[in-house]
Write an enzyme that holds these catalytic residues in place. Sequence first.
Site, PDB file in Angstrom:
ATOM      1  N   ARG A 141      -6.230  -2.554  13.678  1.00 49.20           N
ATOM      2  CA  ARG A 141      -5.388  -2.230  12.532  1.00 49.20           C
ATOM      3  C   ARG A 141      -4.844  -3.506  11.892  1.00 49.20           C
ATOM      4  O   ARG A 141      -4.485  -4.453  12.595  1.00 49.20           O
ATOM      5  CB  ARG A 141      -4.217  -1.367  13.023  1.00 49.20           C
ATOM      6  CG  ARG A 141      -3.256  -0.875  11.947  1.00 49.20           C
ATOM      7  CD  ARG A 141      -3.875   0.163  11.103  1.00 49.20           C
ATOM      8  NE  ARG A 141      -2.906   0.912  10.303  1.00 49.20           N
ATOM      9  CZ  ARG A 141      -3.256   1.710   9.294  1.00 49.20           C
ATOM     10  NH1 ARG A 141      -4.525   1.861   8.956  1.00 49.20           N
ATOM     11  NH2 ARG A 141      -2.345   2.383   8.631  1.00 49.20           N
ATOM     12  N   THR A 449     -11.577   5.835   2.986  1.00 48.08           N
ATOM     13  CA  THR A 449     -11.844   5.213   4.256  1.00 48.08           C
ATOM     14  C   THR A 449     -13.225   5.725   4.625  1.00 48.08           C
ATOM     15  O   THR A 449     -13.850   6.434   3.844  1.00 48.08           O
ATOM     16  CB  THR A 449     -10.717   5.697   5.226  1.00 48.08           C
ATOM     17  OG1 THR A 449      -9.455   5.224   4.766  1.00 48.08           O
ATOM     18  CG2 THR A 449     -10.914   5.323   6.656  1.00 48.08           C
ATOM     19  N   THR A 467     -11.424   1.149   7.394  1.00 45.81           N
ATOM     20  CA  THR A 467     -10.775   1.324   6.091  1.00 45.81           C
ATOM     21  C   THR A 467     -10.370   0.012   5.436  1.00 45.81           C
ATOM     22  O   THR A 467     -10.195  -0.997   6.130  1.00 45.81           O
ATOM     23  CB  THR A 467      -9.512   2.198   6.271  1.00 45.81           C
ATOM     24  OG1 THR A 467      -8.962   2.518   5.003  1.00 45.81           O
ATOM     25  CG2 THR A 467      -8.459   1.505   7.111  1.00 45.81           C
ATOM     26  N   GLU A 488      -3.341  -2.069   3.045  1.00 45.48           N
ATOM     27  CA  GLU A 488      -2.894  -1.216   4.161  1.00 45.48           C
ATOM     28  C   GLU A 488      -1.384  -1.198   4.349  1.00 45.48           C
ATOM     29  O   GLU A 488      -0.825  -0.219   4.857  1.00 45.48           O
ATOM     30  CB  GLU A 488      -3.565  -1.696   5.454  1.00 45.48           C
ATOM     31  CG  GLU A 488      -3.829  -0.602   6.459  1.00 45.48           C
ATOM     32  CD  GLU A 488      -4.919   0.346   5.978  1.00 45.48           C
ATOM     33  OE1 GLU A 488      -4.651   1.550   5.928  1.00 45.48           O
ATOM     34  OE2 GLU A 488      -6.026  -0.121   5.649  1.00 45.48           O
ATOM     35  N   ASP A 491       0.916   1.670   3.755  1.00 39.98           N
ATOM     36  CA  ASP A 491       1.088   2.784   4.705  1.00 39.98           C
ATOM     37  C   ASP A 491       2.453   2.719   5.396  1.00 39.98           C
ATOM     38  O   ASP A 491       2.839   3.647   6.106  1.00 39.98           O
ATOM     39  CB  ASP A 491      -0.032   2.783   5.754  1.00 39.98           C
ATOM     40  CG  ASP A 491      -1.214   3.653   5.341  1.00 39.98           C
ATOM     41  OD1 ASP A 491      -1.134   4.309   4.285  1.00 39.98           O
ATOM     42  OD2 ASP A 491      -2.221   3.691   6.080  1.00 39.98           O
ATOM     43  N   SER A 518      -0.781   4.861  10.710  1.00 42.41           N
ATOM     44  CA  SER A 518      -2.049   5.348  10.170  1.00 42.41           C
ATOM     45  C   SER A 518      -2.158   6.851  10.392  1.00 42.41           C
ATOM     46  O   SER A 518      -1.419   7.436  11.192  1.00 42.41           O
ATOM     47  CB  SER A 518      -3.197   4.639  10.892  1.00 42.41           C
ATOM     48  OG  SER A 518      -4.439   5.193  10.530  1.00 42.41           O
ATOM     49  N   SER A 519      -3.084   7.455   9.665  1.00 46.80           N
ATOM     50  CA  SER A 519      -3.460   8.852   9.919  1.00 46.80           C
ATOM     51  C   SER A 519      -4.838   8.928  10.572  1.00 46.80           C
ATOM     52  O   SER A 519      -5.329  10.024  10.827  1.00 46.80           O
ATOM     53  CB  SER A 519      -3.531   9.627   8.608  1.00 46.80           C
ATOM     54  OG  SER A 519      -2.300   9.589   7.951  1.00 46.80           O
ATOM     55  N   GLY A 540      -6.874   9.364   3.943  1.00 48.45           N
ATOM     56  CA  GLY A 540      -5.429   9.180   4.044  1.00 48.45           C
ATOM     57  C   GLY A 540      -4.835  10.214   4.990  1.00 48.45           C
ATOM     58  O   GLY A 540      -5.413  10.543   6.026  1.00 48.45           O
TER      59      GLY A 540
HETATM   60  N1  GLY Z   1      -6.118   3.967   5.710  1.00 44.44           N
HETATM   61  C1  GLY Z   1      -5.867   5.297   6.073  1.00 44.44           C
HETATM   62  C2  GLY Z   1      -4.955   5.425   7.233  1.00 44.44           C
HETATM   63  O1  GLY Z   1      -4.751   4.486   7.962  1.00 44.44           O
HETATM   64  O2  GLY Z   1      -4.416   6.475   7.460  1.00 44.44           O
END
Ligand code: GLY
Length: 657
Positions: A141, A449, A467, A488, A491, A518-519, A540
């Site tokens: 990440r 993504t 992503t 990012e 988020d 993140s999702s 997302g």
């Molecule tokens: N980039 C989408 C997420 O991390 O949820």
Amino acid sequence: MSHFSIVAAALIACLPLARAHDDWGDRDRDRDRHAHPALRTPGTPPGIALPPLATPASAWDGKAFRGGVVSVSHPLAAQAGADVLARGGNAIDAAAAVQFMLNVVEPQFSGIGGGGFMMIHLAADGRGRDRGGRTFALDGREKAPAAATPAMFQLSGTTPQALFGIASTSGISVGVPGTLALIDTALKRWGTIRLSEAIEPAIGVAQNGFRINRFLAANIAGDGGRTSLQPETAAVFRPNGVPLAEGDLLVQPDLARTLRAIARKGPKVFYEGEIAQAIVAAQQRSRAPVAAEGAGRMTLRDLKDYGVLVREPISVDYRGWRVASMSPPSSGALTVGQMLLMLERFPIGDAARGYGFGEAKTLHVMAEAMRLAFADRARWMGDADFVDVPERGLLNRHYVASRAQLIGESTRMATPAAGNPLPYDERHRGDKRSVALPDNSEEVRPSHTTHYSIVDRWGNVVSFTTTIESTWGTGIMVPGWGFLLNNELTDFNLAPAKDTTPGDPGANDVAPGKRPRSSMAPTIVFKGREPVLAYGSPGGSTIINSVLNVTLNLIDHGMSLQQAIDAPRLSVTSAAGTISCEGTEAFMRPKFSVATQDALRALGHLGLGTANGADACTAAIGSVQGVAIDLRSGRQYGGADLRREGTVIGLKPVRAD
Ligand code: GLY
């Protein structure tokens, strides 16, 4: 060895290499299960469902394989992965080749300027350099730079409406990228090929070009201006101001040069060398009214210090299947897990009781479970290395039951507040904090993504969601190097939430070195200790719901992997609860009928318009690529999503019986 590699290796050495989580759900044997009676195998203990999942009836083309399966959203990327498998590589090797090819053929969705989470299951006797039989997740990440602050997105001179658009196209939202480090770590530790071998096919396609498919063409045409904001990006995707169209040749010599440099010099050139310097310079770009406020804060030190983490996935037991997915900093596993545990109380899949696929009762309880779980997500979930995420409380069966009781079968609930899982979490039992529980709503931001899934001939499995956040990321292409930088960091909470109401932990507030929530939910489903399915989705916060829909389709509705992917999806991403649902494309079947939509409207659900008789299910949600393994025969299957150019390539086809 580069400094980056030392960091990564050190982190790996000191983190326990995870078995899949010691299955909290397994302790909940007495949970009230209402399994679909038709799915119960005679003789199984009451309440334990054995759905017909072990033998997917049909997959892509109904084909079965024994030599490995690659399922990716682009045929050139699928081919790159399959070629690696055909040459004797394992799933980790193939995953590396796929990622570099995706950077070339799907530059708008993922690449070395972004990050991702890779779930890996190593087969007990799989080919690799490590002991097998384990499941773990690589966390690549993006990270906030050391100079990040909780209020850094408060850009003066912007309206709340304009803030996201400006921040997400400025350097302030660029997180320290993790994808290249993740791939390098995966290959060094569990792969069998060199990084340069994994990169090579992508160099050829970047240098010689490829024909743009209709999805990339549509993303260029409908980019919301993102490919025009920066001259380098426009020059690649809108040469002479003309957007590239389907069938046009896209040649990316700068990207080819970058990939060549990485192949020759290793990731150090990216994290410490000339590419690092170019990244730091590029993220100075700002579209904020006060340019200095919108400029990125990343330094060479931040890039040099980037480290990949090996994390333990979180799994829940759902009707006899273990569903393992990504732990914090992703909210994926916790949110999907909460929903599954809530929905286990309902006889999903039992058409005789009104809970068949696409029926109003089914969609109603799904929407309500989504609303409850998203309320908790907004308040409690973030990077657990920085905030105390009450993971066990959130999945505690008594806590989840208390939440599920809020779901009425005959009416839509008022907007639910987040719950309080602290008393259900042994680490917080003595916590006397009074926790005010305000309504939570989650901003829905369109973002894209990519997810792909691979199984090899030995049974090693990769489920990878990757992503650059929004489609086109920030839209900032690193000059001379041809790759896009992520956005990012949007988020994170754009405004700090900590203690805005008493006890709010600010779980997703910005902090130096923190990873944004993140999702992403790369998922592997197990029967006992054996993996039977791997899948995930982009989209997302809708990722969570796509994974939920597919899981219910497989386990409760008895669909094959391909059917489960094709079926229309329903999504709610906030406690406030506006439904979006699919149904326009011909392959999305069975449909959510207009009568069902009317019934949901009558229950009070939002997002379906006001007029009875109108078909409001017109959304497009996610793109799921998956693989399945039939434990009885060892056959492998793939399922791919026509919402993009989903492609399955298998090796060693099994002749139909
Ligand atoms: N980039 C989408 C997420 O991390 O949820």
